[in-house]
Design a protein around this motif. Structure first.
Motif, PDB file in Angstrom:
ATOM      1  N   PRO A 116       0.806  -1.407   0.007  1.00 49.98           N
ATOM      2  CA  PRO A 116       0.013   0.063  -0.013  1.00 49.98           C
ATOM      3  C   PRO A 116       0.882   1.322   0.037  1.00 49.98           C
ATOM      4  CG  PRO A 116      -0.122  -1.290   2.133  1.00 49.98           C
ATOM      5  CD  PRO A 116       0.576  -1.949   1.056  1.00 49.98           C
ATOM      6  N   ASP A 117       1.927   1.186   0.323  1.00 52.94           N
ATOM      7  CA  ASP A 117       3.038   2.615   0.339  1.00 52.94           C
ATOM      8  C   ASP A 117       3.593   2.837  -1.017  1.00 52.94           C
ATOM      9  OD1 ASP A 117       2.380   2.730   3.155  1.00 52.94           O
ATOM     10  OD2 ASP A 117       4.281   1.501   3.696  1.00 52.94           O
ATOM     11  N   GLY A 118       3.222   2.065  -2.136  1.00 48.31           N
ATOM     12  CA  GLY A 118       3.563   2.326  -3.220  1.00 48.31           C
ATOM     13  C   GLY A 118       4.352   1.111  -4.134  1.00 48.31           C
ATOM     14  N   GLN A 119       4.482   1.547  -5.586  1.00 49.31           N
ATOM     15  CA  GLN A 119       5.138   0.618  -6.477  1.00 49.31           C
ATOM     16  C   GLN A 119       6.259   1.564  -7.166  1.00 49.31           C
ATOM     17  OE1 GLN A 119       1.551   0.522  -7.088  1.00 49.31           O
ATOM     18  NE2 GLN A 119       1.425  -0.551  -5.095  1.00 49.31           N
ATOM     19  N   ALA A 159      25.480   7.939  -0.173  1.00 46.64           N
ATOM     20  CA  ALA A 159      24.793   8.643   0.654  1.00 46.64           C
ATOM     21  C   ALA A 159      23.298   8.641   0.089  1.00 46.64           C
ATOM     22  CB  ALA A 159      24.919  10.274   0.825  1.00 46.64           C
ATOM     23  N   GLN A 160      23.098   8.703  -1.048  1.00 48.33           N
ATOM     24  CA  GLN A 160      21.763   8.482  -1.820  1.00 48.33           C
ATOM     25  C   GLN A 160      21.262   7.200  -1.442  1.00 48.33           C
ATOM     26  OE1 GLN A 160      22.354   9.058  -6.084  1.00 48.33           O
ATOM     27  NE2 GLN A 160      22.482  11.225  -5.926  1.00 48.33           N
ATOM     28  N   ALA A 161      21.931   6.067  -1.617  1.00 48.80           N
ATOM     29  CA  ALA A 161      21.546   4.740  -1.186  1.00 48.80           C
ATOM     30  C   ALA A 161      21.186   4.616   0.255  1.00 48.80           C
ATOM     31  CB  ALA A 161      22.653   3.574  -1.716  1.00 48.80           C
ATOM     32  N   ALA A 162      21.967   5.229   0.960  1.00 44.84           N
ATOM     33  CA  ALA A 162      21.435   5.217   2.527  1.00 44.84           C
ATOM     34  C   ALA A 162      20.339   5.906   2.719  1.00 44.84           C
ATOM     35  CB  ALA A 162      22.715   5.889   3.476  1.00 44.84           C
ATOM     36  N   LEU A 163      20.152   7.094   2.126  1.00 43.37           N
ATOM     37  CA  LEU A 163      18.861   7.751   2.256  1.00 43.37           C
ATOM     38  C   LEU A 163      17.800   6.925   1.815  1.00 43.37           C
ATOM     39  CD1 LEU A 163      17.467  10.125   3.272  1.00 43.37           C
ATOM     40  CD2 LEU A 163      18.058  11.279   0.986  1.00 43.37           C
ATOM     41  N   PHE A 164      18.052   6.401   0.659  1.00 45.50           N
ATOM     42  CA  PHE A 164      16.860   5.618   0.005  1.00 45.50           C
ATOM     43  C   PHE A 164      16.459   4.437   1.087  1.00 45.50           C
ATOM     44  CE2 PHE A 164      15.814   1.952  -3.066  1.00 45.50           C
ATOM     45  CZ  PHE A 164      14.715   2.453  -3.402  1.00 45.50           C
ATOM     46  N   ARG A 165      17.467   3.582   1.494  1.00 47.52           N
ATOM     47  CA  ARG A 165      17.197   2.556   2.591  1.00 47.52           C
ATOM     48  C   ARG A 165      16.194   3.188   3.889  1.00 47.52           C
ATOM     49  NH1 ARG A 165      22.346   1.065   0.853  1.00 47.52           N
ATOM     50  NH2 ARG A 165      23.423   1.996   2.822  1.00 47.52           N
ATOM     51  N   SER A 166      16.986   4.274   4.248  1.00 48.46           N
ATOM     52  CA  SER A 166      16.135   4.784   5.310  1.00 48.46           C
ATOM     53  C   SER A 166      14.617   5.380   5.207  1.00 48.46           C
ATOM     54  CB  SER A 166      16.900   6.268   5.755  1.00 48.46           C
ATOM     55  OG  SER A 166      18.350   5.924   6.325  1.00 48.46           O
ATOM     56  N   THR A 167      14.375   5.770   3.790  1.00 50.64           N
ATOM     57  CA  THR A 167      13.275   6.309   3.546  1.00 50.64           C
ATOM     58  C   THR A 167      12.316   5.137   3.559  1.00 50.64           C
ATOM     59  OG1 THR A 167      14.322   8.039   2.317  1.00 50.64           O
ATOM     60  CG2 THR A 167      11.959   7.627   1.962  1.00 50.64           C
ATOM     61  N   LEU A 168      12.822   4.017   3.296  1.00 48.92           N
ATOM     62  CA  LEU A 168      11.836   2.772   2.884  1.00 48.92           C
ATOM     63  C   LEU A 168      11.584   1.996   4.245  1.00 48.92           C
ATOM     64  CD1 LEU A 168      12.932   1.413  -0.618  1.00 48.92           C
ATOM     65  CD2 LEU A 168      10.961   2.722  -0.050  1.00 48.92           C
ATOM     66  N   ASN A 169      12.369   2.396   5.083  1.00 49.51           N
ATOM     67  CA  ASN A 169      12.458   1.479   6.618  1.00 49.51           C
ATOM     68  C   ASN A 169      11.144   1.415   7.060  1.00 49.51           C
ATOM     69  OD1 ASN A 169      13.667  -0.068   8.694  1.00 49.51           O
ATOM     70  ND2 ASN A 169      13.275   1.726   9.858  1.00 49.51           N
ATOM     71  N   SER A 170      10.331   0.160   7.081  1.00 52.50           N
ATOM     72  CA  SER A 170       9.121  -0.013   7.739  1.00 52.50           C
ATOM     73  C   SER A 170       7.899   0.234   6.762  1.00 52.50           C
ATOM     74  CB  SER A 170       9.048   0.561   8.908  1.00 52.50           C
ATOM     75  OG  SER A 170      10.006   0.022   9.959  1.00 52.50           O
ATOM     76  N   ARG A 171       8.386   0.445   5.739  1.00 45.19           N
ATOM     77  CA  ARG A 171       7.279   0.861   4.538  1.00 45.19           C
ATOM     78  C   ARG A 171       7.107  -0.282   3.751  1.00 45.19           C
ATOM     79  NH1 ARG A 171       8.182   6.581   2.054  1.00 45.19           N
ATOM     80  NH2 ARG A 171       6.093   6.306   1.439  1.00 45.19           N
TER      81      ARG A 171
END
Length: 730
Positions: A116-119, A159-171
């Motif tokens: 539900p959080d997106g594709q 840093a982009q990859a780290a932010l991407f992983r953080s943003t997706l955490n638990s979603r």
């Protein structure tokens, strides 16, 4: 910091003298409280993230792939039940045009509501006319889609990859990484949260992702025939498909059941309602122009262009081997032959073949055996023909010499007492040494088609000696295996080459072998004509042993015509000539043949005498083939003389030898004789078992004796009416 309120400027509701302490750094408002009853919970409001819905539209023409969809479904189920925190990633890999993207998008739409959080979707263009989308470009696009302001996206890829992983955490987000070049292309784009699910498609096998990240790989294979037909029905309609069933079958076969090729064909048919599918099938028939027929003049709808995107990523040596494989005779190739073709050590060939299999340009369909899809083979051959730096002639001659030398040495192992031929040293390539009968037999089995193709190639290119020698080297294997039609074909090829070369000895040998093949196919007149020509040539050459072998063959032919007296005369001629040439193996073989003909004439005691003489010689020479023939002849004579126990003993001993030799026809023929003997002894069940196995083997090699054996089986269940002992044998 600390603050003591004295009543001056205090906030409403806070009594003077209240003391508050705060440690650390405070971002945002600071609330000072007075008397508090119960707990206070302060929550930072979660930002309103956008919900990306980036999946491309699903194709209305998608059909089949039930097996792959089931396997993909299991990976998702396993991920849902996962409690260990492992990230779920699936990679769909396969050759160009196999339908990886179509499957990924189709399945992604099926499971989208579970995320539900997106594709998220991106075409990485790893195999494309355009430059690949680099990981930092993809990360930038994904972060933007997830609501990260452009100014807050880091400049550096890590840093982009780290932010991407953080943003997706638990979603719960589904990520589709389409058309990846390799593992490095997608590794920075993988989430770390087990709540996400990632689908990767690539022509590359992405082995390192499987090894390091535990990616579940689904290798997509060619469509089934039924699914390929269903695809054509969806695209052009059932009426047109049903109106030309034979042509549709040809199109499916010539497209190799490759979805992209079938889609291109369907587009051509749909665009021209008056265009017959049969006409397009004719365009596909010629291998030289087949790729041209699969061209819609758009880069992603030209089969040749689509294949070329894979070729560009190969190393120079990998590309060279791919081209050579496209022109190598045969339907597949082994690792030793590949090394010879590329003129590299076996270890280097293994590295190059791994490169090609990882790119899904070549399939390793069994250990150390490789093959190309028919369209990829046609593409490789076209590229090879246009490569001015690639000298095909020496490479293919090396391969022919490898097949020739190895088959020659294998034949000497299968029948060491057979006549020999001399292969010149400059035609030898000794990269594979066969040791032992079992290894030699197994090598012939797997290389059977390639050896026939090699002989055809040699003859077509006027490499006549190689064609003749290859045919000679295959004789024992083809004869024992009951491959009569292949036996006939390769001898005809060899005869044309021998005649063109003007080599009379080769002509004589080949006429005799062709006669033997034709006799097995019951073309007795043609067989006799070839034997007569062989005999005349051997007489002209003064070759006594050659004459003896032709008389031996003429005896077999006369026996097949039930002219046993003439057969015995030829046997006697052969025996005399063999003895004159001090050829013990020939002498023993002639004695056995004479024993059999004597049995056919009812002189069983003479049979026993001839065959016992033969056995003494054969066991001295270690000739298991003719020892088995002779035991079968003895068994037949003992059976006719009423000594069933002795007959059965002889038959069983012969059967075990034939089984070890993998001599299909005589194994079955002796089982037939065994069934007759045990039936007369009163053991109907054992007789049926022997006949049943004999009929099965005879059916597998297409031998007419199957009818006689099957009739006995049927009769045995009907009270024995119609049963008659066989009169077939060596």
């Amino acid at each position: 910091m600390s603050d003591e309120n004295t009543g001056k400027g205090h906030m409403g509701g806070v009594s003077p003298g209240t003391h508050n302490e705060v440690s650390g750094t405070v971002m945002g408002p600071l609330i000072q409280a007075g008397t508090v009853h119960g707990g206070i919970h302060l929550h930072q409001a979660r930002p309103e993230w956008p919900t990306p819905r980036q999946l491309p539209a699903v194709s209305h023409h998608f059909v089949g792939r039930s097996g792959a969809l089931t396997e993909l479904g299991r990976t998702l189920d396993d991920a849902s039940e996962n409690t260990s925190g492992v990230v779920a990633i699936t990679a769909i890999s396969g050759t160009a045009g196999i339908g990886k993207t179509a499957l990924a998008i189709h399945w992604a739409h099926q499971i989208a509501d579970q995320f539900p959080d997106g594709q998220l979707y991106i075409n990485l263009k790893g195999f494309d006319t355009q430059s690949p989308v680099e990981p930092e470009q993809a990360l930038h696009a994904f972060l933007s889609a997830l609501g990260i302001e452009v100014g807050k996206i880091p400049l550096y890829p890590d840093a982009q990859a780290a932010l991407f992983r953080s943003t997706l955490n638990s979603r719960r987000v589904l990520i589709v990484l389409d058309n990846a070049r390799d593992a490095q292309h997608v590794r920075p784009l993988l989430p770390a949260s087990p709540t996400c699910f990632t689908i990767i498609t690539s022509r590359n096998r992405v082995d390192s992702l499987v090894a390091r990240e535990g990616v579940h790989r689904v290798i997509l294979n060619l469509m089934s025939h039924d699914d390929a037909r269903a695809l054509l029905v969806k695209r052009v309609g059932s009426d047109r498909v049903n109106s030309e069933p034979a042509a549709v079958g040809d199109v499916i076969r010539l497209c190799g059941r490759l979805p992209l090729a079938l889609s291109i064909v369907a587009a051509r048919v749909a665009a021209q309602p008056q265009y017959l599918i049969g006409s397009l099938a004719e365009d596909l028939l010629d291998e030289r122009t087949r790729l041209d027929a699969l061209d819609l003049h758009e880069e992603d709808l030209r089969i040749e262009a689509v294949f070329s995107w894979s070729l560009r990523l190969l190393t120079p040596h990998g590309s060279r081997l791919f081209e050579l494989l496209g022109v190598a005779p045969g339907s597949d190739i082994g690792i030793y032959a590949s090394a010879v073709l590329a003129d590299v050590p076996r270890s280097a060939a293994s590295v190059l073949l791994t490169e090609l299999t990882q790119a899904h340009l070549v399939e390793e369909y069994s250990p150390h055996r490789y093959r190309l899809h028919d369209l990829l083979r046609a593409y490789a051959a076209r590229v090879a023909g246009c490569d001015d730096e690639l000298d095909l002639k020496p490479a293919l001659q090396r391969l022919l010499d490898f097949y020739l030398h190895t088959s020659h040495s294998g034949d000497r192992i299968l029948d060491p007492l057979r006549e020999s031929i001399r292969i010149e040293e400059n035609h030898r390539h000794t990269s594979l040494s066969l040791t032992g009968r079992q290894q030699a037999q197994s090598w012939f089995v797997v290389e059977h088609d390639n050896l026939l193709s090699a002989a055809r190639y040699a003859a077509e290119n006027e490499l006549d000696e190689r064609a003749v020698w290859l045919a000679w080297s295959l004789t024992t294997f083809l004869h024992r295996g009951g491959h009569w039609h292949d036996y006939q074909e390769i001898q005809r090829i060899a005869l044309r080459s021998a005649l063109r070369a003007g080599e009379k000895s080769a002509q004589a040998i080949t006429h005799r072998n062709l006669g033997n093949a034709l006799a097995q196919l019951k073309r007795y007149d043609d067989a006799a004509e070839n034997h007569r020509m062989a005999l005349a040539l051997f007489e002209e050459l003064g070759d006594k042993r050659g004459q003896a072998r032709v008389h031996h063959a003429l005896g077999f032919l006369s026996e097949k015509r039930e002219d046993y007296a003439t057969a015995l005369e030829h046997g006697q001629h052969a025996l005399t000539l063999y003895r004159a040439g001090e050829d013990q193996a020939g002498e023993a073989r002639a004695l056995n043949a004479m024993g059999w003909y004597q049995a056919m004439l009812g002189n069983y005691e003479a049979t026993v005498s001839s065959c016992q003489q033969a056995l003494v010689i054969l066991r001295t020479l270690d000739d298991p083939t003719y020892e088995a023939h002779t035991l079968d002849s003895l068994g037949y004579a003992h059976h006719r003389m009423g000594d069933f126990e002795q007959a059965i003993s002889c038959f069983r001993a012969a059967i075990e030898l034939y089984r070890e030799l993998e001599d299909q026809y005589y194994f079955a023929a002796t089982l037939h004789h065994l069934g007759d003997a045990v039936h007369e002894l009163g053991n109907a069940e054992e007789a049926r078992a022997a006949w049943r196995e004999a009929a099965s083997v005879l059916h597998s090699i297409g031998h007419s004796e199957e009818e006689e054996v099957s009739a006995k089986l049927i009769a045995s269940f009907m009270g024995g009416e119609g049963l008659k002992s066989s009169e077939a044998g060596e």
